[in-house]
Enzyme design. Structure first.
Site, PDB file in Angstrom:
ATOM      1  N   HIS A 185     -34.616  24.428 -15.909  1.00  0.00           N
ATOM      2  CA  HIS A 185     -33.614  25.493 -15.728  1.00  0.00           C
ATOM      3  C   HIS A 185     -32.299  24.871 -15.248  1.00  0.00           C
ATOM      4  CE1 HIS A 185     -31.531  29.016 -14.197  1.00  0.00           C
ATOM      5  NE2 HIS A 185     -32.435  29.775 -14.788  1.00  0.00           N
ATOM      6  N   ASP A 245     -37.976  32.720 -14.564  1.00  0.00           N
ATOM      7  CA  ASP A 245     -37.187  31.810 -13.729  1.00  0.00           C
ATOM      8  C   ASP A 245     -37.390  32.109 -12.251  1.00  0.00           C
ATOM      9  OD1 ASP A 245     -35.740  34.106 -13.592  1.00  0.00           O
ATOM     10  OD2 ASP A 245     -33.959  33.314 -14.585  1.00  0.00           O
ATOM     11  N   CYS A 279       6.186 -15.815  -0.496  1.00  0.00           N
ATOM     12  CA  CYS A 279       5.072 -16.266   0.343  1.00  0.00           C
ATOM     13  C   CYS A 279       4.896 -17.777   0.300  1.00  0.00           C
ATOM     14  CB  CYS A 279       3.784 -15.571  -0.063  1.00  0.00           C
ATOM     15  SG  CYS A 279       3.475 -15.689  -1.799  1.00  0.00           S
TER      16      CYS A 279
HETATM   17  P1  NAP Z   1       1.775  -6.762   6.179  1.00  0.00           P
HETATM   18  O1  NAP Z   1       2.536  -6.193   7.306  1.00  0.00           O
HETATM   19  O2  NAP Z   1       0.522  -7.474   6.458  1.00  0.00           O
HETATM   20  O3  NAP Z   1       1.541  -5.574   5.139  1.00  0.00           O
HETATM   21  C1  NAP Z   1       0.925  -5.764   3.910  1.00  0.00           C
HETATM   22  C2  NAP Z   1       0.357  -4.450   3.435  1.00  0.00           C
HETATM   23  O4  NAP Z   1      -0.697  -4.071   4.293  1.00  0.00           O
HETATM   24  C3  NAP Z   1       1.352  -3.307   3.482  1.00  0.00           C
HETATM   25  O5  NAP Z   1       1.151  -2.454   2.390  1.00  0.00           O
HETATM   26  C4  NAP Z   1       1.011  -2.650   4.802  1.00  0.00           C
HETATM   27  O6  NAP Z   1       1.421  -1.291   4.915  1.00  0.00           O
HETATM   28  C5  NAP Z   1      -0.501  -2.754   4.774  1.00  0.00           C
HETATM   29  N1  NAP Z   1      -1.156  -2.575   6.076  1.00  0.00           N
HETATM   30  C6  NAP Z   1      -0.664  -2.740   7.321  1.00  0.00           C
HETATM   31  N2  NAP Z   1      -1.603  -2.463   8.240  1.00  0.00           N
HETATM   32  C7  NAP Z   1      -2.716  -2.135   7.575  1.00  0.00           C
HETATM   33  C8  NAP Z   1      -4.048  -1.753   7.953  1.00  0.00           C
HETATM   34  N3  NAP Z   1      -4.403  -1.663   9.232  1.00  0.00           N
HETATM   35  N4  NAP Z   1      -4.949  -1.489   7.000  1.00  0.00           N
HETATM   36  C9  NAP Z   1      -4.619  -1.585   5.703  1.00  0.00           C
HETATM   37  N5  NAP Z   1      -3.381  -1.914   5.281  1.00  0.00           N
HETATM   38  C10 NAP Z   1      -2.451  -2.206   6.197  1.00  0.00           C
HETATM   39  O7  NAP Z   1       2.670  -7.777   5.354  1.00  0.00           O
HETATM   40  P2  NAP Z   1       4.130  -7.553   4.812  1.00  0.00           P
HETATM   41  O8  NAP Z   1       5.057  -7.578   5.960  1.00  0.00           O
HETATM   42  O9  NAP Z   1       4.175  -6.383   3.911  1.00  0.00           O
HETATM   43  O10 NAP Z   1       4.303  -8.845   3.907  1.00  0.00           O
HETATM   44  C11 NAP Z   1       4.679 -10.047   4.417  1.00  0.00           C
HETATM   45  C12 NAP Z   1       3.506 -10.982   4.570  1.00  0.00           C
HETATM   46  O11 NAP Z   1       2.797 -11.060   3.342  1.00  0.00           O
HETATM   47  C13 NAP Z   1       3.930 -12.394   4.861  1.00  0.00           C
HETATM   48  O12 NAP Z   1       3.115 -12.921   5.844  1.00  0.00           O
HETATM   49  C14 NAP Z   1       3.722 -13.112   3.541  1.00  0.00           C
HETATM   50  O13 NAP Z   1       3.499 -14.495   3.680  1.00  0.00           O
HETATM   51  C15 NAP Z   1       2.542 -12.415   3.017  1.00  0.00           C
HETATM   52  N6  NAP Z   1       2.430 -12.557   1.578  1.00  0.00           N
HETATM   53  C16 NAP Z   1       1.440 -13.358   1.106  1.00  0.00           C
HETATM   54  C17 NAP Z   1       1.324 -13.557  -0.262  1.00  0.00           C
HETATM   55  C18 NAP Z   1       0.227 -14.418  -0.798  1.00  0.00           C
HETATM   56  O14 NAP Z   1       0.034 -14.405  -2.006  1.00  0.00           O
HETATM   57  N7  NAP Z   1      -0.494 -15.143   0.003  1.00  0.00           N
HETATM   58  C19 NAP Z   1       2.209 -12.941  -1.130  1.00  0.00           C
HETATM   59  C20 NAP Z   1       3.215 -12.136  -0.602  1.00  0.00           C
HETATM   60  C21 NAP Z   1       3.297 -11.943   0.758  1.00  0.00           C
HETATM   61  P3  NAP Z   1       2.926  -0.902   5.349  1.00  0.00           P
HETATM   62  O15 NAP Z   1       3.586  -0.603   4.073  1.00  0.00           O
HETATM   63  O16 NAP Z   1       2.802   0.277   6.232  1.00  0.00           O
HETATM   64  O17 NAP Z   1       3.498  -2.085   6.064  1.00  0.00           O
END
Ligand code: NAP
Length: 936
Positions: free
Chosen positions: A143, A179, A741
């Site tokens: 059913h 049913d 980065c």
């Molecule tokens: P972030 O502050 O760590 O933020 C990254 C992302 O995470 C953002 O969308 C952020 O939201 C979010 N977020 C923050 N707190 C969170 C939580 N508790 N739970 C889940 N998500 C959370 O980094 P950012 O300032 O945007 O970026 C800069 C950093 O990224 C630098 O350290 C850089 O070296 C690194 N980076 C690394 C790469 C790599 O490939 N290794 C590439 C690019 C950048 P919000 O939008 O609210 O901040």
């Protein structure tokens, strides 16, 4: 009457049947444990045929099948066909009684079979109680509702009309009330907002119903006391049979109630309205959450408020002012049209000029029609008038897909019933499967000499919707600090809805059933659309993130497009291995592995290359077959939303891509914590990465890959090509205003060229043109947002206070916008803050190393918690390779810098995280391996 369910059970989903065949086998051990029963099956249709096959496969003896006679055209019912093929006794019964008594001869035939149990998957005939009660274990019946709720023939209809959040099925013991008998087992499923009887049936009732019949028989065979739960009268609901004359839509009710009524009667018996005085049945209803589009008003007898015909249907307004959109209309003569075409006096489109491929396709379609209808066909042949039934519609759609790859819906056949119209519909579909009538709230800007259309709401299930809380945040242009628009800010409740949409798309949607190559085609199409919108995307990126336009064209957008194309190419190259293993003589064994998608993946990205960071993750994740809930950086989310818009035009099914701008600690954390999200792909800072990993561990042990911060060393030896080293040294730091980065966080220069290197670098920095990133001659734009700029200024102040020598810059520029001076520090010592910590901005940090001290400089370069990238400049190839081997980083550049490519894996060592973006490795981040071992 249970017999009336027949209408529902005639719908025959072939994919569900295929799934069933895969699921129905028991292991040898299970089969041995299962007691074989002597079963009579009384019923019909593909549903009945599948129950028959499953029971037989599982070792039961089907002593006879009682089904309906062949139809007027001599077509055999699928249950009869399946049983005949196996040599099982088949009785085609026209009627069971005469003068209120069981037909004696029939009764005796039945009795001679000596069945222990009657299984009634469903049947359209009234089976006498003498037959129901005769076997030792009597009779069990399927059913399609959660008895005792919604008893009666229209039970599924009422489930939807009442807006129940759960639907289900029951297998019960037949009694006089049919049913009302005791319940043996039940199964339930979640009802989605736009479920119709068809979708519920295809997704759940058909496949699970057949498995439930099998399970019910197993319960009886294996237990002395199989369950018999008496139905309670208190919980019982009995609504009447829905007849067409009772299905007029009442519009003096809230829109949600109207929607439930229309979908609850779609397609049988069909809800109707009086449009311009004509009775018109309406199908394909959805709640309309977008603005009311421009259209034509039409009068309804049921309401003073006129309906609106628009490009995507007809809008009906409820008493609460909300709207319901309906996609199809059927007139009293049976003609079905898209609601958007109502009143246009348009005949079906006929296409005259066909390409050679289309000519081939046309010939294939003609062949398919001729074989299904079993007659010669001409352009005016009408599918239904020539005997085509609903089962034939399914076959036509499936054969068209199989032969030509064109995916039409069943409704397309009803709307194009002649061969000529059907061929036109198929060709139009093959020429363009995009949705051109996508309507959404957006901001229109005219910048960079072009019109920009920018969506600014959450993107869930292929619709832009405001956050449930109504919350939104301003998006600030870093060049002039103006507000570009307000973007909806997702909260936990929005995350729940988006994850549910992504889960549905993964578990039951077209995405999971699609051929991998078709998935690739969609991704290629999206890449093409991004290419067509390259200037618009680059302009939005420039306005939103401060990226220099020319760089945005080439890198932010250009590399994003390349990424989608690269991963689109991977979709059909994902496969496992066959593995030799020790044989268990006298048998032999074989193991193979399969690479399977994980499920719903949460992606969280930063603001430095907003679209590129999204693309690096999302393209790999989708290529692997997962569905996505993305949280882009709150400060720069516009291109991610534009990507979502383009994905609809590319033809991505609903729920595959969901984009939720919002605060990381709220929306991001809710994604990370959600139990239905099975993998997190994160790019961002190391501290946030650590917190995410912790949450993933404590919740449902999500898989996680982390692309985190860096402090990448670049070593320049004096035997390098100095011109090249200076050029690359500048790019290694000031590319994308340092918001990169892999930016070289520390540059070590050999003592004998140190002064010359600095002199030339400072000279070049002074020449950099700073200003509006949309100005093509500008090389240095504003930093992404104010908080980041303030952090950079403090970073430089700390460098100075610790004694580093500031050669250039170090301050905010005195003009509107978030501009930072390109900065050069020298004589930076290893203990200083700026030697250890990432600036993520346009700040060059240089140190000297002693001539020939290769070991010393490698040690200093590796003395960091990070390991994202590194570089070396020298003309000595042996030295270059030795240094490259010794540097602890996921990417090492030799005599170049920033040279990333979509085909090369990218990701860090140490506290720069783990897991890779780009290259083949990235696909593996979003796959899980299943090993299958066979004995033969
Ligand atoms: P972030 O502050 O760590 O933020 C990254 C992302 O995470 C953002 O969308 C952020 O939201 C979010 N977020 C923050 N707190 C969170 C939580 N508790 N739970 C889940 N998500 C959370 O980094 P950012 O300032 O945007 O970026 C800069 C950093 O990224 C630098 O350290 C850089 O070296 C690194 N980076 C690394 C790469 C790599 O490939 N290794 C590439 C690019 C950048 P919000 O939008 O609210 O901040």
């Amino acid at each position: 009457m249970l017999q009336r369910w027949a209408v529902l059970l005639r719908r025959q989903p072939s994919t569900a049947a295929a799934q069933l065949t895969r699921r129905s086998f028991h292991t040898t051990r299970e089969r041995l444990a299962l007691r074989s029963m002597r079963i009579a099956i009384i019923g019909q249709s593909l549903f009945g045929a599948n129950v028959y096959k499953v029971l037989r496969q599982n070792g039961h003896e089907i002593v006879g099948v009682f089904t309906v006679p062949d139809d007027a055209k001599g077509r055999v019912d699928p249950l009869a066909a399946a049983a005949t093929a196996d040599g099982t006794k088949v009785f085609k019964v026209k009627r069971w009684r005469e003068k209120n008594q069981v037909i004696k001869e029939l009764y005796e035939q039945y009795q001679a079979l000596d069945a222990e149990l009657n299984v009634l998957p469903f049947c359209t005939q009234f089976i006498p109680m003498d037959i129901i009660k005769l076997p030792k274990y009597q009779s069990i019946i399927y059913h399609p509702s959660l008895l005792p709720r919604h008893r009666g023939a229209s039970s599924i209809n009422w489930t939807l009309i009442h807006g129940d959040t759960k639907a289900g099925l029951t297998v019960f013991w037949a009694d006089d009330g049919l049913d009302t008998g005791p319940i043996l087992l039940q199964k339930e499923c979640h009802v989605q907002e736009n479920d119709t009887i068809d979708s519920l049936y295809n997704r759940f009732l058909f496949p699970e119903g057949i498995m439930a019949m099998d399970e019910a028989v197993k319960l009886i065979a294996n237990s002395d006391k199989p369950p018999r739960r008496i139905q309670s009268e208190e919980e019982a609901t009995y609504e009447g049979i829905l007849k067409k004359e009772n299905c007029q839509v009442k519009l003096d009710q809230p829109a949600a109630t109207i929607h439930n009524f229309i979908r609850g009667t779609d397609k049988v018996p069909g809800a109707w309205l009086t449009l311009d005085g004509k009775i018109v049945t309406v199908y394909g209803s959805e709640l309309w959450r977008q603005p009311v589009p421009e259209g034509r008003s039409v009068q309804l007898a049921e309401s003073k408020t006129p309906a609106v015909i628009h490009d995507n249907g007809i809008l009906l307004f409820g008493s609460d002012g909300q709207a319901v959109n309906v996609k199809q209309l059927v007139f009293e003569d049976g003609k079905m049209i898209p609601a958007s075409k109502y009143g246009l006096n348009e005949s079906n489109v006929t296409i005259t000029e066909l390409s050679p491929e289309e000519e081939k396709m046309k010939a294939s379609v003609e062949e398919i029609w001729a074989s299904i209808l079993n007659q010669k066909v001409t352009p005016s042949t009408d599918f239904f008038k020539s005997g085509g039934g609903s089962m034939d519609v399914v076959r036509l759609v499936e054969e068209l897909k199989h032969t030509t790859g064109i995916v039409l819906k069943n409704d397309d056949v009803y709307m194009n019933p002649t061969l000529e119209a059907f061929i036109s519909a198929a060709i139009l579909k093959s020429r363009d499967s995009g949705d051109k009538t996508f309507i959404f709230n957006h901001v229109k800007l005219n910048k960079n000499k072009m019109d920009l259309i920018i969506p600014h709401e959450l993107f869930i299930n292929n619709q832009f919707v405001p956050a449930k809380s109504g919350k939104s945040e301003p998006v600030i242009c870093p060049t002039d600090e103006s507000i570009l628009c307000k973007v909806s800010s997702a909260q936990k409740e929005d995350v729940d809805i988006a994850v549910q949409a992504a889960k549905e798309a993964f578990d039951n949607g077209d995405w999971s059933r699609m051929n991998p190559r078709d998935r690739g085609t969609l991704m290629f199409r999206l890449a093409d659309l991004m290419d067509q919108h390259r200037d618009e995307l680059a302009t939005i990126e420039s306005l939103d993130s401060g990226a220099v336009y020319t760089l945005a064209i080439k890198t932010h957008i250009g590399m994003s497009i390349e990424t989608w194309r690269y991963f689109a190419g991977w979709t059909d190259k994902i496969h496992g291995e066959t593995i030799p293993l020790n044989q268990a003589r006298p048998n032999r064994n074989l193991s193979y592995t399969k690479k399977e998608p994980i499920g719903v993946c949460g992606l969280i990205t930063p603001w430095n290359y907003p679209l590129m960071m999204v693309s690096w993750k999302m393209a790999a994740c989708l290529a692997a077959g997962n569905t996505v809930v993305l949280k882009p950086a709150a400060v720069s989310s516009l291109t991610a939303l534009k990507l979502a818009e383009l994905s609809v035009h590319a033809g991505f099914p609903p729920g595959v891509i969901n984009v939720l701008p919002g605060d990381g600690r709220v929306c991001g954390q809710a994604i990370v914590d959600h139990p239905d999200v099975l993998k997190i792909g994160f790019t961002g800072s190391t501290p946030v990465g650590q917190q995410i990993m912790q949450s993933c561990a404590t919740d449902n042990l999500k898989r996680v890959s982390l692309e985190l911060g860096g402090k990448s060393p670049l070593i320049i030896f004096s035997d390098c090509d100095l011109d090249k080293a200076v050029r690359n040294g500048l790019q290694s730091v000031f590319f994308n205003k340092g918001e990169n980065c892999i930016s070289a966080g520390r540059i070590f220069v050999e003592e004998d060229i140190y002064d010359e290197f600095l002199r030339r670098v400072v000279g070049e920095v002074k020449k950099m043109k700073i200003g509006d990133p949309l100005d093509r001659s500008v090389t240095h734009g504003p930093q992404n947002h104010k908080a980041h700029l303030d952090k950079l200024v403090k970073y430089c102040q700390q460098g100075v206070s610790e004694g580093a020598k500031l050669l250039q810059g170090g301050n905010r520029i005195d003009r509107k916008g978030y501009f930072m001076e390109p900065t050069v520090f020298c004589d930076v010592e290893d203990h200083m803050y700026i030697a250890k910590e990432e600036s993520f901005g346009p700040v060059m940090v240089t140190s000297k190393f002693g001539t020939g001290d290769i070991e010393g400089v490698i040690k200093r370069a590796n003395a960091t918690q990070y390991g994202l990238a590194a570089g070396v400049f020298t003309r000595d190839i042996s030295k270059a390779l030795r240094v490259a081997d010794s540097l602890q980083a996921g990417t090492v550049f030799v005599n170049t810098y920033n040279k990333t490519d979509v085909a090369v894996p990218f990701g860090g060592f140490k506290m720069s995280g783990f897991g890779k973006d780009l290259g083949r490795d990235a696909i593996n981040e979003y796959l899980q391996t299943k090993a299958v071992t066979i004995e033969y």
